[in-house]
Scaffold this motif. Structure first.
Motif, PDB file in Angstrom:
ATOM      1  N   LEU A   1       0.840  -1.190   0.000  1.00 40.93           N
ATOM      2  CA  LEU A   1       0.000   0.000   0.000  1.00 40.93           C
ATOM      3  C   LEU A   1       0.880   1.247   0.000  1.00 40.93           C
ATOM      4  CD1 LEU A   1      -2.655  -1.108   2.617  1.00 40.93           C
ATOM      5  CD2 LEU A   1      -2.857  -1.157   0.145  1.00 40.93           C
ATOM      6  N   SER A   2       0.745   2.028  -1.038  1.00 42.01           N
ATOM      7  CA  SER A   2       1.546   3.243  -1.145  1.00 42.01           C
ATOM      8  C   SER A   2       0.931   4.346  -0.287  1.00 42.01           C
ATOM      9  CB  SER A   2       1.608   3.700  -2.595  1.00 42.01           C
ATOM     10  OG  SER A   2       0.340   4.179  -3.011  1.00 42.01           O
ATOM     11  N   PRO A   3       1.726   5.339   0.068  1.00 41.93           N
ATOM     12  CA  PRO A   3       1.177   6.481   0.813  1.00 41.93           C
ATOM     13  C   PRO A   3       0.020   7.154   0.066  1.00 41.93           C
ATOM     14  CG  PRO A   3       3.562   6.528   0.904  1.00 41.93           C
ATOM     15  CD  PRO A   3       3.188   5.435  -0.067  1.00 41.93           C
ATOM     16  N   ARG A   4       0.131   7.212  -1.246  1.00 36.86           N
ATOM     17  CA  ARG A   4      -0.926   7.822  -2.054  1.00 36.86           C
ATOM     18  C   ARG A   4      -2.229   7.034  -1.944  1.00 36.86           C
ATOM     19  NH1 ARG A   4      -0.472   8.801  -8.539  1.00 36.86           N
ATOM     20  NH2 ARG A   4      -2.462   9.853  -8.793  1.00 36.86           N
ATOM     21  N   ASN A   5      -2.161   5.705  -2.053  1.00 33.68           N
ATOM     22  CA  ASN A   5      -3.362   4.878  -1.931  1.00 33.68           C
ATOM     23  C   ASN A   5      -3.958   4.963  -0.537  1.00 33.68           C
ATOM     24  OD1 ASN A   5      -3.591   3.977  -4.547  1.00 33.68           O
ATOM     25  ND2 ASN A   5      -2.313   2.186  -4.208  1.00 33.68           N
ATOM     26  N   LEU A   6      -3.113   5.010   0.477  1.00 32.65           N
ATOM     27  CA  LEU A   6      -3.613   5.156   1.848  1.00 32.65           C
ATOM     28  C   LEU A   6      -4.343   6.482   2.017  1.00 32.65           C
ATOM     29  CD1 LEU A   6      -0.606   3.686   3.839  1.00 32.65           C
ATOM     30  CD2 LEU A   6      -2.868   2.654   3.535  1.00 32.65           C
ATOM     31  N   LYS A   7      -3.809   7.535   1.394  1.00 36.39           N
ATOM     32  CA  LYS A   7      -4.463   8.848   1.442  1.00 36.39           C
ATOM     33  C   LYS A   7      -5.841   8.771   0.797  1.00 36.39           C
ATOM     34  CE  LYS A   7      -4.144  12.243  -1.466  1.00 36.39           C
ATOM     35  NZ  LYS A   7      -3.773  13.196  -2.435  1.00 36.39           N
ATOM     36  N   TYR A   8      -5.927   8.100  -0.357  1.00 34.40           N
ATOM     37  CA  TYR A   8      -7.210   7.952  -1.040  1.00 34.40           C
ATOM     38  C   TYR A   8      -8.199   7.148  -0.195  1.00 34.40           C
ATOM     39  CZ  TYR A   8      -5.326   9.708  -5.478  1.00 34.40           C
ATOM     40  OH  TYR A   8      -4.788  10.489  -6.466  1.00 34.40           O
ATOM     41  N   MET A   9      -7.727   6.082   0.414  1.00 33.42           N
ATOM     42  CA  MET A   9      -8.605   5.244   1.242  1.00 33.42           C
ATOM     43  C   MET A   9      -9.144   6.029   2.434  1.00 33.42           C
ATOM     44  SD  MET A   9      -6.779   1.572   1.350  1.00 33.42           S
ATOM     45  CE  MET A   9      -5.587   1.257   0.092  1.00 33.42           C
ATOM     46  N   ARG A  10      -8.281   6.806   3.049  1.00 31.05           N
ATOM     47  CA  ARG A  10      -8.709   7.607   4.198  1.00 31.05           C
ATOM     48  C   ARG A  10      -9.733   8.658   3.775  1.00 31.05           C
ATOM     49  NH1 ARG A  10      -5.221  10.048   9.046  1.00 31.05           N
ATOM     50  NH2 ARG A  10      -6.908  11.192  10.001  1.00 31.05           N
ATOM     51  N   ALA A  11      -9.470   9.337   2.660  1.00 26.78           N
ATOM     52  CA  ALA A  11     -10.401  10.360   2.168  1.00 26.78           C
ATOM     53  C   ALA A  11     -11.748   9.737   1.835  1.00 26.78           C
ATOM     54  CB  ALA A  11      -9.815  11.053   0.940  1.00 26.78           C
TER      55      ALA A  11
ATOM     56  N   LEU B   1     -19.830   1.160  -8.368  1.00 27.57           N
ATOM     57  CA  LEU B   1     -18.784   1.900  -9.073  1.00 27.57           C
ATOM     58  C   LEU B   1     -17.413   1.297  -8.811  1.00 27.57           C
ATOM     59  CD1 LEU B   1     -19.914   5.535  -8.181  1.00 27.57           C
ATOM     60  CD2 LEU B   1     -20.334   4.317 -10.313  1.00 27.57           C
ATOM     61  N   SER B   2     -16.528   1.477  -9.760  1.00 30.71           N
ATOM     62  CA  SER B   2     -15.159   1.000  -9.562  1.00 30.71           C
ATOM     63  C   SER B   2     -14.427   1.922  -8.587  1.00 30.71           C
ATOM     64  CB  SER B   2     -14.411   0.973 -10.897  1.00 30.71           C
ATOM     65  OG  SER B   2     -14.169   2.303 -11.326  1.00 30.71           O
ATOM     66  N   TRP B   3     -13.305   1.454  -8.061  1.00 30.22           N
ATOM     67  CA  TRP B   3     -12.508   2.242  -7.123  1.00 30.22           C
ATOM     68  C   TRP B   3     -12.083   3.564  -7.766  1.00 30.22           C
ATOM     69  CZ3 TRP B   3     -11.710   3.264  -2.400  1.00 30.22           C
ATOM     70  CH2 TRP B   3     -10.536   3.842  -1.949  1.00 30.22           C
ATOM     71  N   GLY B   4     -11.669   3.530  -9.012  1.00 32.63           N
ATOM     72  CA  GLY B   4     -11.250   4.747  -9.705  1.00 32.63           C
ATOM     73  C   GLY B   4     -12.370   5.771  -9.811  1.00 32.63           C
ATOM     74  N   HIS B   5     -13.570   5.306 -10.078  1.00 32.03           N
ATOM     75  CA  HIS B   5     -14.704   6.227 -10.148  1.00 32.03           C
ATOM     76  C   HIS B   5     -15.020   6.810  -8.775  1.00 32.03           C
ATOM     77  CE1 HIS B   5     -15.635   4.134 -14.018  1.00 32.03           C
ATOM     78  NE2 HIS B   5     -15.794   5.399 -14.359  1.00 32.03           N
ATOM     79  N   ASN B   6     -14.927   5.982  -7.751  1.00 31.98           N
ATOM     80  CA  ASN B   6     -15.159   6.475  -6.391  1.00 31.98           C
ATOM     81  C   ASN B   6     -14.144   7.549  -6.022  1.00 31.98           C
ATOM     82  OD1 ASN B   6     -17.459   5.027  -5.366  1.00 31.98           O
ATOM     83  ND2 ASN B   6     -16.219   3.193  -5.486  1.00 31.98           N
TER      84      ASN B   6
END
Length: 51
Positions: free
Chosen positions: A4-14, A32-37
């Motif tokens: 899990l990259s810092p960027r993905n963790l940021k997205y998950m938290r948001a 919806l797909s993860w990208g759309h979310n």
């Protein structure tokens, strides 16, 4: 869990903060797909518009 990259963790938290109601999250993620979310979360700052 690894990879899990810092960027993905940021997205998950948001995403978790934007959709705090579990009932809504289940419906959104299922449709919806993860990208759309992520795109919705980044472009729509108002909770009312996201819903």
């Amino acid at each position: 869990m690894t990879g899990l990259s810092p960027r993905n963790l940021k997205y998950m938290r948001a995403f978790a903060e934007a959709f705090a109601d579990r009932e809504i999250v289940q419906q959104v993620v299922a449709q919806l797909s993860w990208g759309h979310n992520l795109r919705l979360d980044e472009s729509l700052k108002s909770p009312e518009k996201r819903l």
